[in-house]
Design an enzyme around this catalytic site. Structure first.
Site, short mmCIF file in Angstrom:
data_model
loop_
_atom_site.label_atom_id
_atom_site.label_comp_id
_atom_site.label_asym_id
_atom_site.label_seq_id
_atom_site.Cartn_x
_atom_site.Cartn_y
_atom_site.Cartn_z
CG HIS A 388 15.50 57.40 58.46
ND1 HIS A 388 15.11 57.59 59.77
CD2 HIS A 388 16.03 56.15 58.42
CE1 HIS A 388 15.41 56.52 60.48
NE2 HIS A 388 15.95 55.62 59.69
CD GLU A 389 16.70 53.93 55.38
OE1 GLU A 389 17.86 53.52 55.61
OE2 GLU A 389 15.72 53.59 56.08
CG HIS A 392 20.80 54.72 58.47
ND1 HIS A 392 21.14 54.75 59.79
CD2 HIS A 392 19.46 54.48 58.42
CE1 HIS A 392 20.05 54.55 60.53
NE2 HIS A 392 19.03 54.38 59.73
CG HIS A 395 26.91 56.94 60.73
ND1 HIS A 395 26.13 56.46 61.76
CD2 HIS A 395 28.16 57.04 61.24
CE1 HIS A 395 26.88 56.31 62.84
NE2 HIS A 395 28.12 56.64 62.55
#
Length: 593
Positions: A388-389, A392, A395
């Site tokens: 998940h992290e 980020h 991104h």
């Protein structure tokens, strides 16, 4: 035992010294930045006196902002790796003060551009080639022109940032520092203090009596302070309503969504579509009841997984392998960068240490690696948090590599898509490749809980948050009894097949996100878009998605997601996510039949 930071191997710690080698170096940069920021004063009243002046002031503004961001992120990360570090605490305080001072100094720029008018700025762009790179910035500014105040008022509001944030600060300090909960005896016989941090973990304990005790003590304690908490929340909501009025918005919701150009139907579509599919949530609850062997499901059973065993142990090295395999559909370059991030580039601060901030996040600045803070616990939840992290962080990597600084800040509406797309790819990979039935049960359970807590729960929170704002916009006060009643009604609708009591009506008191101003709905839209795009990536390839990651704020969130394949102005992505939830629910029902 939790180790001291110096006992953890370097390869498991982020390379924060690549930002600044020491606090002293950061402080020298801060002093230089103060001097640079003072140069802004010579442009006040002259921002649009010429095209060259406008170009110069924007270059200076964004250069100062870029350097300020780098300093602030270094300070906060240094503090987070050991919150006991008083030098880091001091640095954070100093950087916050400097950031506020810089906000004051730049407050005149947007009002002066708005006052000059769109036609004059377009003429300047024709005269000065360097202004072309700010075209979307100008477009966005003039879109919001009617909500920009004059320079004096903008500077005044910028200087009131800390004051306006005081309800949230008060709530945070009260719940994290001053509010104490009773001690509880764990099934092992160990006596521990109940906290807001360990509550969810305790609600996943197989011992039902222990879950019930922690549930009752948590909400009984919050109930003792219901007047104080209602007051702080009401002041925060009133601030949102008042600021919307000052800037000329029709509502607090519009003031939160319009700056990112998110239409109101995105919010309404989410609520209506989720409400129409609550039967899936009720099926999930029935499955939990069956797996747990209960006659009635209660709020203190809700966090339990639909498995009969504890999470399989997954080391960090095993998690890395799963992550790298799961991300293969995103292409060789994406996967290799993640491999470097988890290796020599040391993006990730992996393990818990004494004094380290809890939880996880993606950090860093435009000029640093997009670092990731973890507190890895060798379980499935930690593996999902890692991917998940990293979503980020990747991104940020793609945006920073593709956009100038002034377009590098993507919205939360976009951010939650990148993280949940990665999670969806991991679930797909694990279900396709792992043969162990118990492991697959845990994968499905985690995926189902993610939908429950993110798509359904955050939508329910959104309904409550909207109600809070509408009450004050109508001129009605919020009392503890009214808040409890409304929250209880929502809980009864979303969990109609649970045995609910009066304590669950107080759950809103422990949710810090209600202080974030129409923030929570973006978790639900994020997981909807993320699951939609994960399917598209696997079926059609990653290029549209990778272009989305590269966009940053160079175009509006709603448009960049539409190009990637998720039109959030329609219910379709939410319906697709609900379809995936139903698919996983059916698979879990079969495995537990």
């Amino acid at each position: 035992m939790v180790k001291e930071r110096n006992e953890i191997e370097e390869r498991y710690k982020w390379d924060i010294k690549s930002m600044f080698s020491s606090i002293e170096e950061a402080e020298r940069e801060a002093e230089e930045l103060k001097e640079e920021a003072s140069k802004l004063e010579e442009y006040e009243g002259k921002v649009t006196s010429s095209a060259k002046n406008l170009a110069a002031v924007l270059e200076l503004k964004f250069d100062i902002s870029r350097r300020m961001m780098h300093l602030s992120r270094f300070a906060s990360m240094l503090k987070d790796q050991d919150t006991r570090n008083q030098d880091a605490q001091r640095l954070v305080a100093n950087m916050n003060a400097l950031s506020t001072d810089i906000s004051n100094k730049t407050g005149f720029i947007r009002p002066e551009i708005a006052e000059a008018g769109k036609q004059k700025i377009e003429q300047f762009i024709e005269e000065e080639e360097s202004l072309e790179r700010f075209e979307h910035y100008f477009e966005d500014l003039f879109r919001m022109e009617e909500h920009i105040l004059d320079a004096d008022k903008e500077s005044m509001l910028a200087g009131l940032g800390d004051v306006l944030d005081s309800p949230h600060e008060t709530y945070s300090t009260f719940t994290n520092a001053d509010l104490t909960f009773p001690k509880v005896e764990k099934p092992s016989g160990e006596e521990v203090e109940l906290t807001t941090s360990n509550f969810t973990k305790f609600q996943q304990n197989p011992d039902r009596d222990f879950r019930k005790e922690t549930y009752e003590k948590m909400y009984d304690t919050f109930g003792n302070y219901r007047n104080t908490i209602t007051t702080t929340l009401q002041k925060n909501i009133r601030k949102n309503v008042r600021m919307a009025e000052i800037r000329g918005f029709d509502s607090a919701r519009e003031s939160a969504m319009k700056p990112d150009n998110i239409p109101g139907e995105v919010y309404d579509n989410l609520v209506e579509t989720v409400r129409d599919n609550l039967d899936l949530l009720h099926r999930h609850a029935e499955l939990k009841k069956k797996v747990l062997g209960l006659e009635e499901l209660t709020p203190y059973d809700l966090y339990m997984p639909v498995t009969e065993t504890e999470s399989p142990e997954i080391s960090f090295e095993e998690a890395k392998d799963h992550v790298l395999e799961a991300l293969q559909p995103l292409g060789k370059d994406y996967v290799e960068k993640v491999r470097e991030a988890l290796g020599d580039e040391r993006w990730v601060d992996v393990y818990e240490n004494k004094g380290k901030r809890s939880g996880a996040y993606s950090g860093g600045s435009y000029d640093s690696r997009p670092f990731t803070l973890m507190n890895y616990q060798n379980d499935m939840s930690s593996m999902y948090t890692l991917i998940h992290e990293l979503g980020h962080s990747m991104h940020s990597h793609h945006t920073n590599s593709s956009q100038p600084y002034h377009y590098s800040d993507y919205t939360i509406f976009q951010a939650e898509v990148a993280s949940t797309t990665n999670e969806a790819l991991l679930t797909r990979h694990l279900l396709d490749t792992v043969e162990d039935e118990e492991f697959r049960k845990h994968v499905l359970s985690h995926a189902l809980e993610n939908f429950r807590s993110t798509l359904f729960r955050q939508t329910m929170f959104s309904e409550f948050e909207h109600w809070l704002h509408r009450e004050l916009e109508k001129g009605d006060a919020i009392t503890p009894d009214k808040a409890d009643q409304k929250y209880g009604e929502l809980k009864s609708r979303y969990y109609s097949n649970l045995e609910l009591d009066d304590r669950i009506k107080k759950e809103w008191m422990r949710i810090p996100h209600f202080y974030y101003n129409y923030y929570v709905y973006q978790y639900a839209t994020g997981i909807s878009a993320g699951n939609t795009l994960a399917e598209k990536i696997v079926d059609e390839g990653p290029e549209d998605y990778l272009n989305f990651l590269r966009t940053g704020s160079s175009e509006y969130s709603i448009e960049s997601l539409r190009k990637a394949g998720a039109d959030m102005s329609s219910p379709e992505p939410i319906e697709k996510a609900l379809g995936k939830y139903e698919e996983y629910l059916e698979r879990a029902e079969r495995l537990n039949s």
